[in-house]
Write an enzyme that holds these catalytic residues in place. Structure first.
Site, PDB file in Angstrom:
ATOM      1  N   CYS A   2       0.841  -1.195   0.000  1.00 34.23           N
ATOM      2  CA  CYS A   2       0.000   0.000   0.000  1.00 34.23           C
ATOM      3  C   CYS A   2       0.876   1.245   0.000  1.00 34.23           C
ATOM      4  CB  CYS A   2      -0.956   0.089   1.189  1.00 34.23           C
ATOM      5  SG  CYS A   2      -2.068  -1.307   1.317  1.00 34.23           S
ATOM      6  N   ARG A  27       3.418  -0.101  -5.071  1.00 37.51           N
ATOM      7  CA  ARG A  27       3.152  -0.701  -3.761  1.00 37.51           C
ATOM      8  C   ARG A  27       1.772  -1.345  -3.684  1.00 37.51           C
ATOM      9  NH1 ARG A  27       6.720   0.721   0.066  1.00 37.51           N
ATOM     10  NH2 ARG A  27       5.251   0.040   1.633  1.00 37.51           N
ATOM     11  N   TRP A  74      -3.071  -2.415  -1.787  1.00 34.37           N
ATOM     12  CA  TRP A  74      -2.835  -3.818  -2.132  1.00 34.37           C
ATOM     13  C   TRP A  74      -3.617  -4.614  -1.085  1.00 34.37           C
ATOM     14  CZ3 TRP A  74      -0.687  -8.283   0.024  1.00 34.37           C
ATOM     15  CH2 TRP A  74      -0.391  -9.306  -0.894  1.00 34.37           C
ATOM     16  N   ASN A 100      -1.081   1.472   6.014  1.00 36.45           N
ATOM     17  CA  ASN A 100      -0.285   0.457   5.327  1.00 36.45           C
ATOM     18  C   ASN A 100       0.148  -0.537   6.395  1.00 36.45           C
ATOM     19  OD1 ASN A 100       1.593  -0.970   3.827  1.00 36.45           O
ATOM     20  ND2 ASN A 100       3.180   0.598   4.043  1.00 36.45           N
ATOM     21  N   GLY A 101      -0.129  -1.829   6.176  1.00 32.58           N
ATOM     22  CA  GLY A 101       0.253  -2.835   7.169  1.00 32.58           C
ATOM     23  C   GLY A 101      -0.922  -3.730   7.502  1.00 32.58           C
ATOM     24  N   GLU A 474      15.340 -17.987 -11.127  1.00 32.63           N
ATOM     25  CA  GLU A 474      15.077 -16.550 -11.305  1.00 32.63           C
ATOM     26  C   GLU A 474      14.442 -16.315 -12.684  1.00 32.63           C
ATOM     27  OE1 GLU A 474      14.762 -13.963  -9.777  1.00 32.63           O
ATOM     28  OE2 GLU A 474      14.924 -12.388 -11.283  1.00 32.63           O
ATOM     29  N   LYS A 478      10.658 -14.695 -13.245  1.00 34.22           N
ATOM     30  CA  LYS A 478      10.392 -13.489 -14.032  1.00 34.22           C
ATOM     31  C   LYS A 478       9.289 -13.756 -15.049  1.00 34.22           C
ATOM     32  CE  LYS A 478      11.937 -11.235 -12.350  1.00 34.22           C
ATOM     33  NZ  LYS A 478      12.683 -10.716 -11.256  1.00 34.22           N
ATOM     34  N   GLU A 481       5.819 -14.206 -13.197  1.00 35.26           N
ATOM     35  CA  GLU A 481       5.168 -13.095 -12.501  1.00 35.26           C
ATOM     36  C   GLU A 481       4.617 -12.027 -13.429  1.00 35.26           C
ATOM     37  OE1 GLU A 481       7.474 -10.695  -9.733  1.00 35.26           O
ATOM     38  OE2 GLU A 481       9.290 -10.978 -10.900  1.00 35.26           O
ATOM     39  N   HIS A 497      13.837 -37.188 -13.676  1.00 37.03           N
ATOM     40  CA  HIS A 497      13.356 -37.935 -12.506  1.00 37.03           C
ATOM     41  C   HIS A 497      11.882 -37.658 -12.217  1.00 37.03           C
ATOM     42  CE1 HIS A 497      17.291 -39.553 -11.600  1.00 37.03           C
ATOM     43  NE2 HIS A 497      17.792 -38.346 -11.804  1.00 37.03           N
ATOM     44  N   LYS A 593       5.243  -4.210  -5.341  1.00 39.97           N
ATOM     45  CA  LYS A 593       6.704  -4.153  -5.399  1.00 39.97           C
ATOM     46  C   LYS A 593       7.335  -4.474  -4.047  1.00 39.97           C
ATOM     47  CE  LYS A 593      10.689  -3.010  -7.213  1.00 39.97           C
ATOM     48  NZ  LYS A 593      11.289  -4.054  -8.054  1.00 39.97           N
TER      49      LYS A 593
END
Ligand code: M6R
Length: 598
Positions: A2, A27, A74, A100-101, A474, A478, A481, A497, A593
């Site tokens: 947020c 955010r 968010w 925020n939180g 990684e 990418k 996402e 396997h 982010k």
């Protein structure tokens, strides 16, 4: 997550708030809202969707005033709806709050104190503002009602609160714990923001807030209080960032700009960390790491993947056994620690809640730590024993790119400095910066592959061995996402396997090959997928390339540095896939982010 921005001063607040919200969209971006009050009229506007959706509504209204608060959300508690969007207000209409939180005990608080109060949202934040309203009605001043509300939150709660009392709309009340929030100071007024880059157009002078701090922000004055309500003073600091660094310029998306910046960031790191060709790290950091019998690298997401590369550097160059851990796991499932552990936290934002939780525990245990972060003055940099900067400049796109490469460069510089300094490292990194540009400039080929083979792919694989295997995770993250293609990064030899059964006709499989001793084996593993219908691609260094290879990148003299080049094609493949599918590359669905909730 947020984003919060607030302003009180002599200028019109709305442009400052909307500009700040746009910069804070990284955010969270599922809804946004603004509250303004010019002393005569007040406006509360909230919209589901992006900041531009809020802007479209706000533009049609004549909102005036020199003070206001705004928020981009968010969602944690409750779906993205108008009612759940911030600011929230108390039922008597007196208080407006953005947050925020997470308030962990919000249900208990609602039951204990607010059973007679009608709630209008599913959020934890509304509980906070209703409590303030209730305490004020019982006779507490706004300041005391805020403090009383804070005292009711359980210790696991995280908050950055920005509160306005509509009776004194020029004044903002601020409280912070475990969620980032700072105050910007300027001649024309003062701002509050969850990230300095949101208000760099207003000021570069900031007052840091620590956990437990409360502040009263007026247009010409800021008063700070500790958690016991005792007034104190703190020196402001100047943030030396050029506001244009946080702008997109002519790029369609921040992600492409940030991929492009990787060569220059590497050069900046060389300039910062080398003197006369030798890597420079403060002696107390070197001593603390040399004293350790084991290093624990702790991080999340892409930063965790940079840690996987760092392990090799610390083990090979320094000779200290090194473990790499996902922070959300490490906090609650800590392995048996060695006798003299040292902790290294990697983080772009310096605010990741999972990593902060581990650092808090490490601090309680009395161990030393180092945070390597892009955002200095962030919680992780402040609370660790030592910190080192990544100097990547603002990274805005949710998908982390340049922070990843700068983390690897700084780990390498650190390991090399502890090992006594490798004279050849500066030259190797300088050459690498040139080669990065070469790989970046060969974008078109990656776009072609993405357009042809990834846009319609249901799933995709990256495979490799050793450092390349670590890089595949990684690469896959990418792609997942931002393009929503189900992708896996895999140790090439492990595929047979079990996972190879997922290969179907046309499944794209990318082999990353930068290591001579395993190149042949990885090629064989790639052929095994091809034999089962995969569309196989190679990303290979020039010294190991064969005719027919797809992406050939320059050979790297020092194998520990090869991920710095090999990662770039994978970033570009993800970027072009997302772009080709018409997605908002910088703002992938469901993500933010900076992940400041556990
Ligand atoms: O700010 P941090 O580096 O601590 O963030 C960690 C992760 O949340 C972050 O790397 C995330 O995985 C990115 N979306 C990856 O692109």
């Amino acid at each position: 997550m947020c984003g919060i921005v607030g302003y009180t001063g002599i200028n019109q607040a709305l442009p400052i708030l909307m500009d700040g919200l746009e910069k804070l969209e990284y955010r969270g971006y599922d809804s946004a809202g603004v509250y303004m009050n010019d002393g005569v009229e007040e406006d509360l506007v909230r919209e589901v969707g992006r900041v531009k959706d809020l802007e479209a509504v706000v533009d049609k209204m004549e909102i005036k005033g020199t003070a206001g608060i705004a928020h981009t959300r968010w969602a944690t508690h409750g779906k993205p709806t108008v009612n759940n969007a911030h600011p929230h207000k108390s039922n008597d209409g007196r208080y407006y709050l953005v947050h925020n939180g997470v308030i962990e005990n919000f249900k208990e608080l609602r039951e204990e104190y607010l059973s007679d109060i009608e709630m209008h949202s599913d959020t934890d934040t509304e509980v906070a503002v209703q409590l303030i309203g209730k305490f004020a009605q019982e006779g507490f001043s706004t300041f005391d009602a805020l403090r009383l509300m804070l005292s009711k939150l359980d210790e696991n709660s995280a908050y950055g609160f920005l509160l306005v009392d509509s009776k004194e709309p020029d004044m903002m009340y601020v409280a912070k714990s475990k969620s980032p929030l700072l105050i910007g100071l300027s001649e024309d007024g003062n701002v509050v923001a969850s990230d300095a880059t949101a208000v760099l157009n207003v000021t570069n002078t900031f007052l840091e807030l620590h956990d437990g701090d409360i502040a009263v922000v007026e247009k010409d004055k800021v008063t700070l209080f500790d958690k016991d309500g005792k007034q104190f003073e703190r020196e402001p600091f100047i943030l030396d960032i050029d506001p244009s660094q946080a702008e997109k310029g002519t790029y369609p998306f921040y992600m492409l700009k940030e991929i492009d910046e990787q060569a220059i960031v590497t050069r900046n790191l060389i300039e910062h960390y080398f003197i006369d060709g030798m890597p420079q790290i403060d002696q107390p950091i070197v001593d603390a790491i040399k004293y350790a019998d084991r290093l624990y690298i702790v991080a999340a997401g892409t930063s965790y993947h940079a840690g996987l590369q760092g392990r090799r550097m610390f083990e090979e160059l320094v000779g200290i056994p090194t473990e790499v851990h996902i922070s959300s796991e490490f906090a609650y499932d800590m392995p048996l620690l060695s006798k003299k552990p040292f902790f290294i936290f990697l983080s772009q934002s310096g605010e990741t809640a999972d990593s902060r939780e581990v650092l808090e525990r490490v601090n309680k245990l009395g161990y030393k730590s180092l945070t390597i972060a892009n955002v200095m003055n962030s919680t992780l940099t402040r609370e660790a024993t030592f910190s080192l900067p990544l100097l990547a400049g603002p990274e805005v796109s949710v998908a982390s790119t340049k922070a990843f490469t700068s983390q690897i460069v700084v780990e390498m510089i650190l390991a090399s400095a502890i090992a006594g300094g490798q004279t050849e490292l500066q030259d190797q990194l300088s050459k690498l910066a040139v080669d990065m540009q070469v790989v970046i400039d060969a974008k078109d080929k990656l776009k072609e592959i993405a357009d042809k083979y990834l846009l319609n792919a249901k799933n995709a694989f990256y495979i490799g061995r050793g450092a390349d295997a670590d890089l595949t995770v990684e690469a896959a993250l990418k792609l997942k996402e931002i393009s929503y293609v189900q992708a896996e990064g895999f140790a090439a030899g492990e595929l047979k396997h079990g996972t190879i059964s997922l290969i179907e006709d046309g499944t794209p499989v990318f082999a990353i090959i930068t290591n001579k001793s395993t190149a042949g084996l990885t090629r064989s593993n790639l052929m095994e997928t091809e034999a089962r219908g995969a569309k196989a691609f190679t990303i290979v260094t020039s010294d190991l390339a064969k005719s027919g290879d797809d992406i050939v990148i320059p050979a790297v003299e020092n194998p520990l540095l090869s991920p710095l080049l090999a990662v770039i094609p994978t970033q570009l493949l993800a970027y072009y896939t997302s772009l080709g599918k018409g997605f908002d590359v910088d703002h992938p669905r469901n993500l933010a982010k900076s992940v400041t909730v556990q």
